[in-house]
Design an enzyme around this catalytic site. Sequence first.
Site, mmCIF file in Angstrom:
data_model
loop_
_atom_site.group_PDB
_atom_site.id
_atom_site.type_symbol
_atom_site.label_atom_id
_atom_site.label_comp_id
_atom_site.label_asym_id
_atom_site.label_seq_id
_atom_site.Cartn_x
_atom_site.Cartn_y
_atom_site.Cartn_z
ATOM 1 N N PHE A 123 17.591 -13.722 -30.089
ATOM 2 C CA PHE A 123 17.991 -13.279 -31.427
ATOM 3 C C PHE A 123 19.593 -12.659 -31.187
ATOM 4 C CE2 PHE A 123 17.209 -9.315 -34.381
ATOM 5 C CZ PHE A 123 17.048 -10.245 -35.289
ATOM 6 N N THR A 126 23.547 -8.455 -32.026
ATOM 7 C CA THR A 126 24.615 -7.247 -31.432
ATOM 8 C C THR A 126 26.223 -8.341 -31.333
ATOM 9 O OG1 THR A 126 23.146 -6.292 -30.116
ATOM 10 C CG2 THR A 126 25.523 -6.033 -29.646
ATOM 11 N N GLY A 131 26.960 -2.648 -32.389
ATOM 12 C CA GLY A 131 25.490 -2.716 -31.955
ATOM 13 C C GLY A 131 24.664 -2.015 -32.798
ATOM 14 N N ARG A 273 5.025 6.877 5.137
ATOM 15 C CA ARG A 273 5.931 7.459 5.594
ATOM 16 C C ARG A 273 5.976 8.947 6.466
ATOM 17 N NH1 ARG A 273 11.043 6.109 7.794
ATOM 18 N NH2 ARG A 273 12.449 7.834 7.615
ATOM 19 N N GLN A 341 13.951 8.886 -5.038
ATOM 20 C CA GLN A 341 14.245 10.202 -4.014
ATOM 21 C C GLN A 341 12.974 10.031 -3.096
ATOM 22 O OE1 GLN A 341 16.832 11.996 -4.297
ATOM 23 N NE2 GLN A 341 16.313 13.610 -3.047
ATOM 24 N N GLY A 344 13.707 8.105 -0.237
ATOM 25 C CA GLY A 344 15.010 8.637 0.627
ATOM 26 C C GLY A 344 15.892 7.413 0.640
ATOM 27 N N GLY A 345 16.494 7.115 1.881
ATOM 28 C CA GLY A 345 17.686 6.077 1.987
ATOM 29 C C GLY A 345 17.125 4.652 1.691
ATOM 30 N N GLU A 368 17.659 -2.646 -27.862
ATOM 31 C CA GLU A 368 16.871 -2.390 -28.962
ATOM 32 C C GLU A 368 16.878 -1.131 -29.585
ATOM 33 O OE1 GLU A 368 13.172 -4.702 -29.068
ATOM 34 O OE2 GLU A 368 13.943 -6.119 -27.422
ATOM 35 N N THR A 370 19.553 2.263 -29.227
ATOM 36 C CA THR A 370 19.749 3.398 -27.847
ATOM 37 C C THR A 370 18.862 4.737 -28.240
ATOM 38 O OG1 THR A 370 21.410 4.458 -29.562
ATOM 39 C CG2 THR A 370 22.262 2.960 -28.037
#
Length: 386
Positions: A123, A126, A131, A273, A341, A344-345, A368, A370
């Site tokens: 479709f 935009t 937009g 963990r 978070q 972690g890493g 679709e 904002t």
Amino acid sequence: MDHHLSPELEELRRTVEEFAHDVVAPKIGDFYERHEFPYEIVREMGRMGLFGLPFPEEYGGMGGDYLALGIALEELARVDSSVAITLEAGVSLGAMPVYRFGTEAQKQEWLPRLCSGEVLGAFGLTEPDGGSDAGATRTTARLDTETDEWVINGTKCFITNSGTDITGLVTVTAVTGRAPDGRPQISSIIVPSGTPGFTVAAPYSKVGWNASDTRELSFVDVRVPAANLLGEEGRGYAQFLRILDEGRVAISALATGLAQGCVDESVKYAKERHAFGRSIGTYQAIQFKIADMEMKAHTARLAWRDAASRLVSGEPFKKEAALAKLYSSTVAVDNARDATQVHGGYGFMNEYPVARMWRDSKILEIGEGTSEVQRMLIARELGLAG
Ligand SMILES: Cc1cc2nc3c(=O)[nH]c(=O)nc-3n(C[C@H](O)[C@H](O)[C@H](O)COP(=O)(O)OP(=O)(O)OC[C@H]3O[C@@H](n4cnc5c(N)ncnc54)[C@H](O)[C@@H]3O)c2cc1C
């Protein structure tokens, strides 16, 4: 709203959940890393009937509705959003306009192939300069009365599913005239892939949704038969507003899936963990974070199912669709941040699904409509329009 799924919907949910875990999960990370469209997975989704979920059987559909589509999207997005958006855009933006507004001949020509997943639809609304303000469409379509063809010129940007090997059509909005007050009259026209003058650019390099297809489209004196007009001339604006209202219900289900996927991954990781001699899931700070994530995913589910129930039963659903889209996309971003978070890493490493979810979440507050547009729609429904 009945909060129990019917046996048929529960069966669909379980089937898609299994497919997402057994087929999508093991493979999608590699497609994502390579920015590659996962043809084999999409073909399998077609064989399962997912692209035909909300369409009648006479057109090759499964005879379901938006609730069924939302259930499938939520389960897919719990694992991966690229395949989920391929389905969402293929159904809500690609096939639904043909079903809602097409002539019988257009439905017979396109829907069986769109429902089977043999071809994908897109479709094109935009544009580079419009937009949220879709009324600012600059693409034009002029009717050549000698040849009985539309001649289309313009550019569309960010169009999902528009340049895959199996894309069959793009429905484009174009200005086809002016109202007496000078306002543009916008119409929707079906442009089959491969029509001379219609070119698709290389896929964008995106932050997320990397295994889905998004492109810029260019139309230079593109000629299609006058019969490719979708619905009434000049009604394109009203048509795409309806299509976007429905699409918001579907995107909201997708966002809920991502939010729930973040919970799934976080619970698993928090049990595995260890830090300071205990699993991190025994620390209240982690437990509370995950409890809040579950609360948000659950509430988002209630919101999209409420909007879907209203849509399916023929009640007004514009405000509820905007509420669901706004809420679910907000909590998808929240949950993706919090799941990262918790990890972690490792949450910053692409091999972990939550890293993909983090990258995939932000677009949900943009595509679709904002979040600002959703707030505008809700305020308007509350009688606050200026
Ligand atoms: C990956 C991807 C896939 C997409 N797929 C499709 C597709 O298949 N088909 C399609 O047609 N489009 C598609 N889009 C386009 C998407 O719908 C638009 O990007 C979106 O609607 C926002 O439009 P815009 O980018 O022009 O931003 P703009 O409209 O320029 O908005 C910029 C900012 O201004 C804000 N803003 C604008 N007007 C107002 C206002 N009146 N009040 C307050 N704030 C305002 C917006 O909320 C936003 O924060 C896709 C986009 C992406 C990134």
